[in-house]
Write a protein that holds these residues in place. Structure first.
Motif, PDB file in Angstrom:
ATOM      1  N   ALA A 264      -0.394   2.821  -4.891  1.00  0.00           N
ATOM      2  CA  ALA A 264       1.044   3.115  -4.787  1.00  0.00           C
ATOM      3  C   ALA A 264       1.257   4.567  -4.372  1.00  0.00           C
ATOM      4  O   ALA A 264       0.410   5.439  -4.592  1.00  0.00           O
ATOM      5  CB  ALA A 264       1.723   2.851  -6.132  1.00  0.00           C
ATOM      6  N   ASP A 266       3.090   7.931  -5.045  1.00  0.00           N
ATOM      7  CA  ASP A 266       3.684   8.596  -6.200  1.00  0.00           C
ATOM      8  C   ASP A 266       4.537   9.768  -5.720  1.00  0.00           C
ATOM      9  O   ASP A 266       4.033  10.683  -5.064  1.00  0.00           O
ATOM     10  CB  ASP A 266       2.557   9.082  -7.126  1.00  0.00           C
ATOM     11  N   ILE A 267       5.824   9.759  -6.055  1.00  0.00           N
ATOM     12  CA  ILE A 267       6.742  10.798  -5.588  1.00  0.00           C
ATOM     13  C   ILE A 267       6.337  12.182  -6.096  1.00  0.00           C
ATOM     14  O   ILE A 267       6.519  13.191  -5.409  1.00  0.00           O
ATOM     15  CB  ILE A 267       8.209  10.452  -5.973  1.00  0.00           C
ATOM     16  N   GLN A 299       4.642  -1.347  -0.002  1.00  0.00           N
ATOM     17  CA  GLN A 299       5.505  -0.420  -0.745  1.00  0.00           C
ATOM     18  C   GLN A 299       6.697  -1.158  -1.356  1.00  0.00           C
ATOM     19  O   GLN A 299       7.310  -2.015  -0.713  1.00  0.00           O
ATOM     20  CB  GLN A 299       6.046   0.677   0.188  1.00  0.00           C
ATOM     21  N   LYS A 302      11.921   0.556  -4.316  1.00  0.00           N
ATOM     22  CA  LYS A 302      12.185   1.783  -5.094  1.00  0.00           C
ATOM     23  C   LYS A 302      11.371   2.958  -4.549  1.00  0.00           C
ATOM     24  O   LYS A 302      11.887   4.072  -4.385  1.00  0.00           O
ATOM     25  CB  LYS A 302      11.829   1.539  -6.561  1.00  0.00           C
ATOM     26  N   CYS A 303      10.112   2.696  -4.232  1.00  0.00           N
ATOM     27  CA  CYS A 303       9.230   3.741  -3.693  1.00  0.00           C
ATOM     28  C   CYS A 303       9.765   4.251  -2.348  1.00  0.00           C
ATOM     29  O   CYS A 303       9.814   5.460  -2.102  1.00  0.00           O
ATOM     30  CB  CYS A 303       7.826   3.180  -3.530  1.00  0.00           C
ATOM     31  N   GLU A 306      12.717   6.497  -2.824  1.00  0.00           N
ATOM     32  CA  GLU A 306      12.297   7.822  -3.316  1.00  0.00           C
ATOM     33  C   GLU A 306      11.767   8.689  -2.173  1.00  0.00           C
ATOM     34  O   GLU A 306      12.067   9.887  -2.090  1.00  0.00           O
ATOM     35  CB  GLU A 306      11.231   7.667  -4.398  1.00  0.00           C
TER      36      GLU A 306
END
Length: 550
Positions: A264, A266-267, A299, A302-303, A306
């Motif tokens: 994933a 990661d912000i 993805q 939500k990702c 962001e």
């Protein structure tokens, strides 16, 4: 030599008889001199063959050959810096072994299984009938009179040919591509994104997605020193990005995907990478690959939201590589385009964030790599900059028009009421269904092997498992990366060609390889069995007291 003789002979006829005799003697001496130079063993000049014309150029008074203008010392250093692991030294070695097998050389295997590159047709996938019919009709319009071709294919071919100069696929198109195909791309995007508007003036047809990606990066790179453009790319990444960044002398900014969370994005990692890079460059663009290559993750919405908010806040250009948008295998996941999510975030985002999205004929269900068809949609580009982009694209004239035609079929497939729909739907479903099965089989099989851990292959065409390499094997890798040594041994002992993880980037101290899931099911089973046996043997050879990491 020859030119000098001809000019001497031509000049003779304008001279006095005495001068003619003198010139004739000079000409004869010159001919004899060149003959002498080219007699005897020519290997002494370091050449197997050369003409009399070359002889006078090659030989210096001291007998040395003329030096080459282009050498490794004078080669553009940015070209030397380019690396492209997908076609790197392992693949070269695989080609050598393959040729050796054909010539009767003995190896502990009978064939090389190439799982190094996402080339569907080379791995045995059959073409989609309707796509080939339309391209065939465009290439040879006389077939439009043949009853062997369905009417919906003929209709599309006629429309494409009407958009071509002289109604021929052999003519140049506009630099942005054939107008009617760009219009079809815009309609496709609008339907895919459930009504989000698409303007065909923002569509540019490209030579595969790669051409579009490099063109946009060229536009974005500027500045010197600390103001030099920085390009944020995921690690692991598809090596096109690092290669283009090297060639353009931009600054590569790595952000690491979270392997422990199915790769994933990661912000917090984006913020870390951005802040660190600001010390030595000017971050101007962020690249995302969704679904991921080599990592196969899809993805979440939500990702994506962001990432777009981050790009909005930090004033970054967004490049979204979406060539695997049709390749989603996990039933609980779906592809979300960056453009659709941007639209749903509201006009403040949709009308300001600069976004380039890319698609291709090479992946998905068609796998038509050789046509080199693709497109990009570019949003919110400054109008003057847009004119500069068209100028840049015009330098390469246009993408292959046959590839443009293939792209048109992908965005304008048969509709349910048309004669080709049933066969098209059957072929498309068969390809994607087989890929989904092979994705699951690959993940499950690899996870039964001690010292190999593979995340779910949610999409795209690759598995990117983590492999445990014992410390003694790391020590003995002799200057090459340990996973390169591993893949080289695998190739030499089993005939399996994979790409080491170091070619895509990985966290320090971790090792991976990338393999495609494209071989036929039977061949993939053989590949996975051989791989399991090799890995267990490799661990035993470098037996370690450490428990293999899972």
């Amino acid at each position: 030599g020859g030119g000098k003789i001809r000019s001497l002979i031509a000049g003779v006829f304008d001279q006095s008889p005495a001068l003619v005799r003198t010139k004739a003697r000079e000409t004869a001496c010159l001919v004899q001199s060149i003959r002498l130079k080219t007699q005897g063993p020519v290997e002494q000049y370091g050449l197997k063959r050369f003409s009399t014309a070359e002889a006078t150029v090659i030989l210096r008074e001291n007998g040395k050959m003329r030096e080459k203008t282009l050498t490794m010392d004078t080669l553009n250093p940015q070209v030397k810096a380019v690396e492209y692991a997908v076609r790197g030294p392992i693949v070269t070695k695989a080609g050598d072994i393959e040729r050796g097998l054909q010539q009767g050389q003995k190896h502990p295997f009978t064939e090389v299984i190439k799982a190094n590159i996402g080339d569907s047709h080379a791995m045995g996938q059959k073409p989609i009938t309707f796509l080939r019919q339309v391209v065939a009709l465009c290439s040879f319009p006389e077939l439009l009179n043949s009853p062997s071709f369905p009417e919906d294919a003929k209709q599309r071919a006629r429309r494409i040919l009407q958009g071509c100069g002289g109604q021929s696929l052999g003519s140049y198109s506009a630099s942005q591509g054939v107008d009617c195909i760009r219009q079809d791309v815009a309609v496709y995007i609008e339907q895919r994104d459930k009504g989000v508007p698409a303007d065909w003036d923002n569509i540019y047809l490209t030579t595969g997605a790669s051409d579009g990606i490099v063109s946009i990066l060229k536009m974005l790179v500027s500045g010197q020193g600390r103001s030099r453009s920085g390009v944020m790319i995921p690690i692991p990444q598809y090596p096109l990005y690092s290669a283009a960044i090297s060639e353009l002398e931009a600054v590569q900014i790595n952000y690491y995907l979270d392997e422990d969370n199915c790769w994933a994005l990661d912000i917090n990692e984006l913020h870390r990478a951005y802040q660190a890079a600001k010390e030595h460059c000017h971050p101007r663009v962020i690249c995302i690959i969704n679904p991921g290559n080599p990592t196969g993750q899809v993805q979440s919405r939500k990702c994506i939201e962001e990432v777009l908010h981050f790009a909005y806040e930090e004033n970054l250009f967004v490049m979204s590589d979406e060539v695997y948008q049709d390749n989603v295998y996990s039933p609980d996941l779906q592809f979300h385009s960056f453009k659709k999510v941007l639209y749903e975030m509201g006009p403040e985002y949709f009308n300001t964030v600069e976004l380039a999205s890319f698609h291709s004929t090479s992946k998905g269900y068609s796998g038509e790599c050789g046509f080199r068809g693709g497109y990009m949609e570019v949003l919110n580009l400054d109008l003057e900059v847009k004119a500069q982009l068209v100028k840049l694209l015009s330098v390469r004239l246009c993408p292959p028009v046959s590839g443009q035609a293939a792209m048109d079929v992908i965005v304008n497939p048969p509709l349910p009421h048309e004669p080709s729909y049933l066969q098209f739907h059957k072929e498309k479903s068969a390809v994607l269904g087989a890929l989904a099965e092979k994705a699951q089989m690959t993940e499950q099989t690899l996870n039964t092997v001690p010292g190999i851990k593979c995340n779910p292959v949610q999409g795209a065409m690759y598995a990117f498992p983590r492999i445990f390499i014992p410390p003694r094997a790391v020590e003995e890798s002799l200057g090459m990366s340990p996973d390169m040594m591993y893949c080289l041994r695998l190739l030499e002992e089993t005939g399996i060609c994979l790409v080491p993880g170091s070619g895509f980037g990985q966290r320090e101290g971790t090792y991976h390889f990338r393999m495609t899931i494209l071989p036929t099911t039977e061949k993939l089973k053989v590949l996975l069995e051989k791989l399991r046996d090799f890995h267990i043997k490799f661990l035993k050879e470098y037996a370690s007291l450490e428990e293999p990491k899972r």
